[in-house]
Design an enzyme around this catalytic site. Sequence first.
Site, PDB file in Angstrom:
ATOM      1  N   HIS A 138     -58.786  76.749  25.019  1.00 54.62           N
ATOM      2  CA  HIS A 138     -59.019  78.197  25.265  1.00 54.62           C
ATOM      3  C   HIS A 138     -60.466  78.481  24.871  1.00 54.62           C
ATOM      4  O   HIS A 138     -61.382  77.818  25.372  1.00 54.62           O
ATOM      5  CB  HIS A 138     -57.977  78.971  24.466  1.00 54.62           C
ATOM      6  CG  HIS A 138     -57.872  80.436  24.764  1.00 54.62           C
ATOM      7  ND1 HIS A 138     -58.470  81.035  25.840  1.00 54.62           N
ATOM      8  CD2 HIS A 138     -57.208  81.447  24.107  1.00 54.62           C
ATOM      9  CE1 HIS A 138     -58.191  82.335  25.826  1.00 54.62           C
ATOM     10  NE2 HIS A 138     -57.434  82.610  24.794  1.00 54.62           N
TER      11      HIS A 138
ATOM     12  N   HIS B 120     -58.952  75.886  35.120  1.00 52.95           N
ATOM     13  CA  HIS B 120     -58.409  77.168  34.676  1.00 52.95           C
ATOM     14  C   HIS B 120     -56.980  77.294  35.161  1.00 52.95           C
ATOM     15  O   HIS B 120     -56.655  76.852  36.263  1.00 52.95           O
ATOM     16  CB  HIS B 120     -59.254  78.326  35.232  1.00 52.95           C
ATOM     17  CG  HIS B 120     -59.077  79.590  34.477  1.00 52.95           C
ATOM     18  ND1 HIS B 120     -58.007  80.429  34.684  1.00 52.95           N
ATOM     19  CD2 HIS B 120     -59.823  80.152  33.497  1.00 52.95           C
ATOM     20  CE1 HIS B 120     -58.112  81.467  33.875  1.00 52.95           C
ATOM     21  NE2 HIS B 120     -59.201  81.325  33.127  1.00 52.95           N
TER      22      HIS B 120
ATOM     23  N   ASP C 244     -66.662  79.428  30.092  1.00 53.44           N
ATOM     24  CA  ASP C 244     -67.161  78.773  28.883  1.00 53.44           C
ATOM     25  C   ASP C 244     -68.268  77.767  29.174  1.00 53.44           C
ATOM     26  O   ASP C 244     -69.025  77.395  28.267  1.00 53.44           O
ATOM     27  CB  ASP C 244     -66.018  78.059  28.144  1.00 53.44           C
ATOM     28  CG  ASP C 244     -65.038  79.044  27.537  1.00 53.44           C
ATOM     29  OD1 ASP C 244     -65.504  80.077  27.037  1.00 53.44           O
ATOM     30  OD2 ASP C 244     -63.831  78.789  27.580  1.00 53.44           O
TER      31      ASP C 244
HETATM   32  N1  CMC Z   1     -61.268  67.922  33.211  1.00 51.27           N
HETATM   33  C1  CMC Z   1     -60.619  66.927  33.858  1.00 51.27           C
HETATM   34  N2  CMC Z   1     -59.472  67.132  34.518  1.00 51.27           N
HETATM   35  C2  CMC Z   1     -58.958  68.360  34.519  1.00 51.27           C
HETATM   36  C3  CMC Z   1     -59.569  69.428  33.872  1.00 51.27           C
HETATM   37  C4  CMC Z   1     -60.763  69.166  33.200  1.00 51.27           C
HETATM   38  N3  CMC Z   1     -61.408  70.134  32.549  1.00 51.27           N
HETATM   39  N4  CMC Z   1     -58.845  70.544  34.037  1.00 51.27           N
HETATM   40  C5  CMC Z   1     -57.796  70.188  34.768  1.00 51.27           C
HETATM   41  N5  CMC Z   1     -57.847  68.873  35.055  1.00 51.27           N
HETATM   42  C6  CMC Z   1     -56.876  68.087  35.833  1.00 51.27           C
HETATM   43  C7  CMC Z   1     -55.701  67.743  34.919  1.00 51.27           C
HETATM   44  O1  CMC Z   1     -55.918  66.495  34.279  1.00 51.27           O
HETATM   45  C8  CMC Z   1     -54.576  67.678  35.904  1.00 51.27           C
HETATM   46  O2  CMC Z   1     -54.638  66.467  36.600  1.00 51.27           O
HETATM   47  P1  CMC Z   1     -53.299  65.684  37.026  1.00 51.27           P
HETATM   48  O3  CMC Z   1     -52.577  66.634  37.923  1.00 51.27           O
HETATM   49  O4  CMC Z   1     -53.822  64.475  37.696  1.00 51.27           O
HETATM   50  O5  CMC Z   1     -52.574  65.416  35.745  1.00 51.27           O
HETATM   51  C9  CMC Z   1     -54.919  68.797  36.901  1.00 51.27           C
HETATM   52  O6  CMC Z   1     -56.318  68.946  36.830  1.00 51.27           O
HETATM   53  C10 CMC Z   1     -54.253  70.130  36.552  1.00 51.27           C
HETATM   54  O7  CMC Z   1     -54.655  70.495  35.239  1.00 51.27           O
HETATM   55  P2  CMC Z   1     -53.685  71.079  34.125  1.00 51.27           P
HETATM   56  O8  CMC Z   1     -54.240  70.740  32.797  1.00 51.27           O
HETATM   57  O9  CMC Z   1     -52.264  70.707  34.412  1.00 51.27           O
HETATM   58  O10 CMC Z   1     -53.835  72.620  34.414  1.00 51.27           O
HETATM   59  P3  CMC Z   1     -53.548  73.740  33.387  1.00 51.27           P
HETATM   60  O11 CMC Z   1     -53.459  74.989  34.179  1.00 51.27           O
HETATM   61  O12 CMC Z   1     -52.396  73.416  32.509  1.00 51.27           O
HETATM   62  O13 CMC Z   1     -54.831  73.687  32.454  1.00 51.27           O
HETATM   63  C11 CMC Z   1     -56.820  74.128  31.363  1.00 51.27           C
HETATM   64  C12 CMC Z   1     -55.842  74.575  32.454  1.00 51.27           C
HETATM   65  C13 CMC Z   1     -57.861  75.214  31.172  1.00 51.27           C
HETATM   66  C14 CMC Z   1     -56.059  73.956  30.039  1.00 51.27           C
HETATM   67  C15 CMC Z   1     -57.482  72.808  31.773  1.00 51.27           C
HETATM   68  O14 CMC Z   1     -58.160  72.979  32.983  1.00 51.27           O
HETATM   69  C16 CMC Z   1     -58.392  72.236  30.693  1.00 51.27           C
HETATM   70  O15 CMC Z   1     -57.932  71.546  29.772  1.00 51.27           O
HETATM   71  N6  CMC Z   1     -59.743  72.552  30.790  1.00 51.27           N
HETATM   72  C17 CMC Z   1     -60.674  72.151  29.768  1.00 51.27           C
HETATM   73  C18 CMC Z   1     -60.691  73.150  28.620  1.00 51.27           C
HETATM   74  C19 CMC Z   1     -61.368  74.443  28.998  1.00 51.27           C
HETATM   75  O16 CMC Z   1     -62.450  74.459  29.576  1.00 51.27           O
HETATM   76  N7  CMC Z   1     -60.746  75.577  28.608  1.00 51.27           N
HETATM   77  C20 CMC Z   1     -61.263  76.914  28.887  1.00 51.27           C
HETATM   78  C21 CMC Z   1     -60.320  77.662  29.751  1.00 51.27           C
HETATM   79  S1  CMC Z   1     -60.943  79.110  30.556  1.00 51.27           S
HETATM   80  C22 CMC Z   1     -61.701  80.167  29.493  1.00 51.27           C
HETATM   81  C23 CMC Z   1     -61.045  80.346  28.173  1.00 51.27           C
HETATM   82  O17 CMC Z   1     -59.833  80.543  28.070  1.00 51.27           O
HETATM   83  O18 CMC Z   1     -61.773  80.258  27.187  1.00 51.27           O
END
Ligand code: CMC
Length: 374
Positions: free
Chosen positions: A221, A260, A311
């Site tokens: 987050h 996201h 971010d």
């Molecule tokens: N880097 C590499 N792969 C990614 C990333 C990333 N940043 N984000 C998503 N993916 C891949 C993930 O591995 C998954 O792949 P697979 O289907 O092959 O397993 C696919 O994309 C779907 O991702 P998910 O994690 O299931 O999606 P989610 O909606 O649960 O997660 C998230 C959203 C924000 C937690 C995730 O994108 C993430 O961990 N991002 C990095 C942390 C980040 O930048 N957070 C800030 C969020 S936005 C602003 C805020 O809240 O501060």
Amino acid sequence: MGEEIKKGLMGVTVDETSISKVMPEINSLTYRGYAAQDLCAKCKFEEVAYLILNGDLPNSKELKKFEKEERKERKLSKSLISIIKQMPKKSHPMDVARTAVSVMGLEDKETTDNSPKANLRKSMRIFSKTPVALAAFYRLRKGKKIISPKKKLSFAENFFHMCFGKVPNKDIVKAFDVSLILYAEHSFNVSTFTARTITSSLSDIHGAITGAIASLKGPLHGGANEEVMHMMNKIKKPENALNWINNALNKKAVVMGFGHRVYKSGDSRVPTMREYFGKVAKITKDKKFEKIYDIVEKVMIDKKNIHPNVDYPTGPTYHLMGFDTDFFTPIFVISRITGWSAHIIEQHSTNKLIRPLAAYNGSQHRQVQSLKDR
Ligand code: CMC
């Protein structure tokens, strides 16, 4: 057949809100119906804070009253200052913010009054005092004297003043203000949902915001803006960026500042923040991080079709402004207090205890054996 499980509540609509929405028809995050980028272009942060808390943009008179109130509440109690002085210098500033808000709850005369009016007054006090508490810690851990807030300065200017003892040029202040506007609110994200969950037991606003800060700290987050900077520091120079990101993807690493839960084809806040990151890089004559930014972004989109979130540009922008990396998420806090407060007030007005179910996958019923037989 077992119950259907919606892990992470993905795709589940749990309640209504009138505070913000990502409107696909204009491809934008909106606060009370106004596009966030439009607010960045035409308003200062205090106007947006008023909008989020009160439901509409202020006129000049309303804004003046709001600003007067915010500036009046900036003073910390002697006991809170003394608690901050005693905090370990190595504490993460998010833990300092969390503890400071918790202490404010001990000191506030209206802590147990959950009426909308009392909550609005308390939210104003938390909004005004949290930046002061954070800036005090910023100075103290460097062995410097605390700088008192100044009433003639805006919210953004005053934060620079209290951290650095001076206010930078107006374009830097505007970039900071824009980041605060973009961070102010984002519907049922994890920290806001945490705040609403705490509120749903009819608990108080200080507790709900304390919990929300703990939730925001996590790297999935708000903590992502700090992780982005750690990543950029590891990359060091633009020539290393391509190799670094390709390696990271080969290792299936999660790249911070990308992806996201809601936006799947780009966070609508990013273009605005990217523009201001560029302006700050130009003023500070440091283009290194911009170059790294562009290379990593291109690979993430080309190879993974994963776009940056807000971010990603805020991390290096705050770095160029001179803030320590572990202060990036606390800056997010001082802005998001507005969104959290509005949600807490909304939750109280239409409350239903949040209490989902879980599909049990533990042991079947078994008999307890006495201690000597185990
Ligand atoms: N880097 C590499 N792969 C990614 C990333 C990333 N940043 N984000 C998503 N993916 C891949 C993930 O591995 C998954 O792949 P697979 O289907 O092959 O397993 C696919 O994309 C779907 O991702 P998910 O994690 O299931 O999606 P989610 O909606 O649960 O997660 C998230 C959203 C924000 C937690 C995730 O994108 C993430 O961990 N991002 C990095 C942390 C980040 O930048 N957070 C800030 C969020 S936005 C602003 C805020 O809240 O501060």
